[in-house]
Write a protein that holds these residues in place. Structure first.
Motif, PDB file in Angstrom:
ATOM      1  N   GLN A   1      41.361   6.631 -34.336  1.00 14.68           N
ATOM      2  CA  GLN A   1      41.881   6.859 -32.991  1.00 14.68           C
ATOM      3  C   GLN A   1      40.760   7.333 -32.079  1.00 14.68           C
ATOM      4  OE1 GLN A   1      45.334   9.495 -33.381  1.00 14.68           O
ATOM      5  NE2 GLN A   1      46.633   7.706 -33.124  1.00 14.68           N
ATOM      6  N   SER A   2      40.817   6.878 -30.843  1.00 14.76           N
ATOM      7  CA  SER A   2      39.802   7.250 -29.864  1.00 14.76           C
ATOM      8  C   SER A   2      40.484   7.694 -28.582  1.00 14.76           C
ATOM      9  CB  SER A   2      38.877   6.070 -29.564  1.00 14.76           C
ATOM     10  OG  SER A   2      38.182   5.654 -30.721  1.00 14.76           O
ATOM     11  N   ALA A   3      39.888   8.679 -27.920  1.00 17.10           N
ATOM     12  CA  ALA A   3      40.391   9.155 -26.635  1.00 17.10           C
ATOM     13  C   ALA A   3      39.395   8.762 -25.556  1.00 17.10           C
ATOM     14  CB  ALA A   3      40.589  10.670 -26.653  1.00 17.10           C
ATOM     15  N   LEU A   4      39.858   7.985 -24.586  1.00  9.86           N
ATOM     16  CA  LEU A   4      39.006   7.474 -23.518  1.00  9.86           C
ATOM     17  C   LEU A   4      39.150   8.328 -22.272  1.00  9.86           C
ATOM     18  CD1 LEU A   4      37.242   5.171 -22.242  1.00  9.86           C
ATOM     19  CD2 LEU A   4      39.409   4.046 -21.679  1.00  9.86           C
TER      20      LEU A   4
ATOM     21  N   LEU B   1      38.646   0.846 -25.175  1.00  5.96           N
ATOM     22  CA  LEU B   1      37.478   1.033 -26.027  1.00  5.96           C
ATOM     23  C   LEU B   1      37.810   1.953 -27.182  1.00  5.96           C
ATOM     24  CD1 LEU B   1      34.736   1.618 -23.304  1.00  5.96           C
ATOM     25  CD2 LEU B   1      35.086  -0.451 -24.631  1.00  5.96           C
ATOM     26  N   ALA B   2      37.079   1.807 -28.271  1.00  6.98           N
ATOM     27  CA  ALA B   2      37.212   2.692 -29.419  1.00  6.98           C
ATOM     28  C   ALA B   2      35.816   2.992 -29.951  1.00  6.98           C
ATOM     29  CB  ALA B   2      38.068   2.052 -30.507  1.00  6.98           C
TER      30      ALA B   2
ATOM     31  N   ARG C   1      29.019   7.862 -24.608  1.00  6.55           N
ATOM     32  CA  ARG C   1      29.190   7.092 -23.376  1.00  6.55           C
ATOM     33  C   ARG C   1      29.194   5.604 -23.684  1.00  6.55           C
ATOM     34  NH1 ARG C   1      28.567   9.519 -18.441  1.00  6.55           N
ATOM     35  NH2 ARG C   1      27.883   7.557 -17.529  1.00  6.55           N
ATOM     36  N   ALA C   2      29.837   4.861 -22.800  1.00  5.62           N
ATOM     37  CA  ALA C   2      29.834   3.399 -22.874  1.00  5.62           C
ATOM     38  C   ALA C   2      29.124   2.847 -21.651  1.00  5.62           C
ATOM     39  CB  ALA C   2      31.267   2.875 -22.940  1.00  5.62           C
TER      40      ALA C   2
ATOM     41  N   ALA D   1      30.600   2.676 -28.649  1.00  8.56           N
ATOM     42  CA  ALA D   1      31.900   2.337 -28.075  1.00  8.56           C
ATOM     43  C   ALA D   1      31.985   0.824 -27.884  1.00  8.56           C
ATOM     44  CB  ALA D   1      32.088   3.045 -26.732  1.00  8.56           C
ATOM     45  N   LEU D   2      33.011   0.219 -28.512  1.00 11.77           N
ATOM     46  CA  LEU D   2      33.211  -1.222 -28.434  1.00 11.77           C
ATOM     47  C   LEU D   2      34.697  -1.520 -28.360  1.00 11.77           C
ATOM     48  CD1 LEU D   2      30.842  -2.399 -31.334  1.00 11.77           C
ATOM     49  CD2 LEU D   2      30.341  -2.497 -28.886  1.00 11.77           C
TER      50      LEU D   2
END
Length: 463
Positions: free
Chosen positions: A157-160, A140-141, A124-125, A179-180
């Motif tokens: 790679q990130s999935a938001l 975010l990544a 979580r962010a 997450a940043l």
């Protein structure tokens, strides 16, 4: 799927008046003050162990099902582990890189050998990342720090999921995850180091912000010469460049910038990197220790420092040798002025800059006391009596480094970030000072067309 390798050549990450970072941090001020909902780690009781699960050869999922961290999970595909293994996830209350606004999750066992096979982590962010249109789309990544690593690195790679407010990425190791975006990585988690011009630097472009990242898809030569030569060469052969708040060595690589336009007689141009939100003294002391550990007989250099980097350079020269808080301090440590012959202060806020520091300062009253050190830049850039810069100036003791002052003026007494009065507020007259019709970032981005590089080159050639 959010591709973290999106490029936008017009986007340069150092903080300017138009930076997307400033409204984002403003949202965090509101969130922490009760105006924007909880952050993911806002409940002091909701810390420590979050969930456990025993997973075996058939794989499975470790999931946090309730509370502020609901949705955090580890997904292990079949065949990744050979025997039943106890996995756990923790909210990391002992991490040393970030304020608790940005929750860090620790997945255990961190030392498990996954054999190069990948698992998926979902974290979580903070709620303020999703504060509305004020910051544009949420980008975010996931950044990860394995147990043996000293810094966080970008996962490719990130999935938001904006509905769940989670970010997922694949990884072949466990450890700490956060997450940043690229700006926040620069501010808080980029390494204290100097880049070797003789070796390609791994980089990535995260939503238009260039960052250094191990195994990044782009490899760049940053600077000139070599680090080995730098540590053993005299001052007339060496230039060290320091960036400002929110900056990176990768900001100095344009065709009109300083690196490309300094005197060819300078054999080694080396660029430093540090997490600037930590403030002036912490970064100055870390860089002093790095220089002290690596310099060889005959070492010397000139420093060219932009914006807050000038305060970092001044502190290294004027204070670090005797600072009791410097981690590597030892009796007899020499002042850095013994090795730095010239210091070029480029747009440096010698009396502070409220424009640059006010958002960080606004966060300090609503942060836990233990988090204040991560936002020290806000205090260091404050203006007025009793401020950090006022104390630095009043405690100045003359030294052998020759100071040159360079600043911008857009016709209103300011370069848009630093006032002319602040740039000129040195505690002793500099060897030279020069005003350019330039915006704050332009002092280095456009160093060649503005004449800044030519002026520096002229002074470099003088004894």
């Amino acid at each position: 799927m959010v591709n973290s390798d999106v490029r936008d050549p017009a986007r340069r990450g150092a903080i300017t008046a138009g930076s997307s970072l400033l409204p984002l941090l403003t949202l965090f001020v509101a969130a922490c003050s009760g105006g924007g909902g909880d952050t993911a780690n806002s409940n002091p009781a909701d810390v420590g162990l979050l969930a456990t699960a025993r997973l075996g050869p058939s794989g499975g999922t470790l999931l946090v099902t309730s509370g502020a961290h609901a949705g955090v999970r580890l997904t292990v595909p079949p065949g990744v582990v050979g025997t039943a293994t106890d996995f756990s996830v923790w909210i990391d209350t002992e991490q040393d890189a970030l304020p608790s606004l940005f929750p860090v999750y620790r997945f255990e066992p961190a030392d498990i050998d996954l054999g190069g096979r990948q698992v998926a982590v979902t974290i979580r962010a903070g709620a303020a990342f999703f504060g509305g249109n004020e910051t544009g789309p949420t980008l975010l990544a996931v950044f990860a720090r394995p147990p043996a690593a000293t810094r966080f690195g970008l996962l490719p790679q990130s999935a938001l999921n904006e509905i769940d407010r989670t970010v997922m990425a694949a990884t072949d190791h466990l450890g700490r995850f956060v997450a940043l975006d690229g700006d926040l990585h620069r501010l808080f988690t980029q390494e204290v180091t100097v880049l070797d011009p003789a070796v390609d630097t791994d980089t990535a472009t995260l939503f238009g912000v260039a960052i250094t990242s191990e195994n990044g898809p782009e490899r760049l030569r940053v600077g000139r010469g070599s680090l080995a030569s730098f540590w053993s060469s005299p001052a007339n052969a060496n230039v060290l460049i320091l960036h400002g708040l929110g900056g990176s060595p990768l900001d100095f690589l344009g065709s009109g910038d300083l690196v490309a336009n300094l005197d060819p007689a300078v054999a080694n141009i080396v660029l430093a990197m540090y997490p600037s939100a930590r403030g002036v003294a912490a970064n100055a002391n870390a860089l002093y220790d790095l220089i002290q550990q690596n310099r060889q007989p005959g070492f010397g250099c000139t420093i060219i420092a932009h914006s807050m980097g000038g305060l970092v350079a001044r502190y290294m020269i004027e204070k670090s040798a005797d600072d009791a808080d410097r981690p590597g301090r030892a009796d007899g440590d020499p002042p850095l002025s013994s090795f730095v012959t010239k210091l070029f202060l480029v747009g440096t806020p010698n009396a502070g800059s409220a424009t640059a520091g006010e958002i960080f300062a606004g966060l300090l009253p609503v942060l836990p006391a233990a988090d204040a050190r991560f936002m020290q830049a806000g205090l260091d850039l404050a203006e007025g009596p009793g401020s950090f810069t006022a104390q630095l100036n009043s405690g100045y003791v003359d030294n052998t480094t020759v100071y040159h002052d360079i600043y911008g003026n857009l016709g209103n007494g300011s370069d848009g970030i630093v006032s002319v009065a602040s740039a000129r507020a040195l505690p002793a007259p500099p060897e030279s000072e020069r005003e350019f019709f330039a915006a704050h970032g332009g002092l280095h981005l456009d160093a060649a067309p503005l004449g800044v590089a030519g002026w520096i080159n002229l002074l470099l050639q003088m004894p």
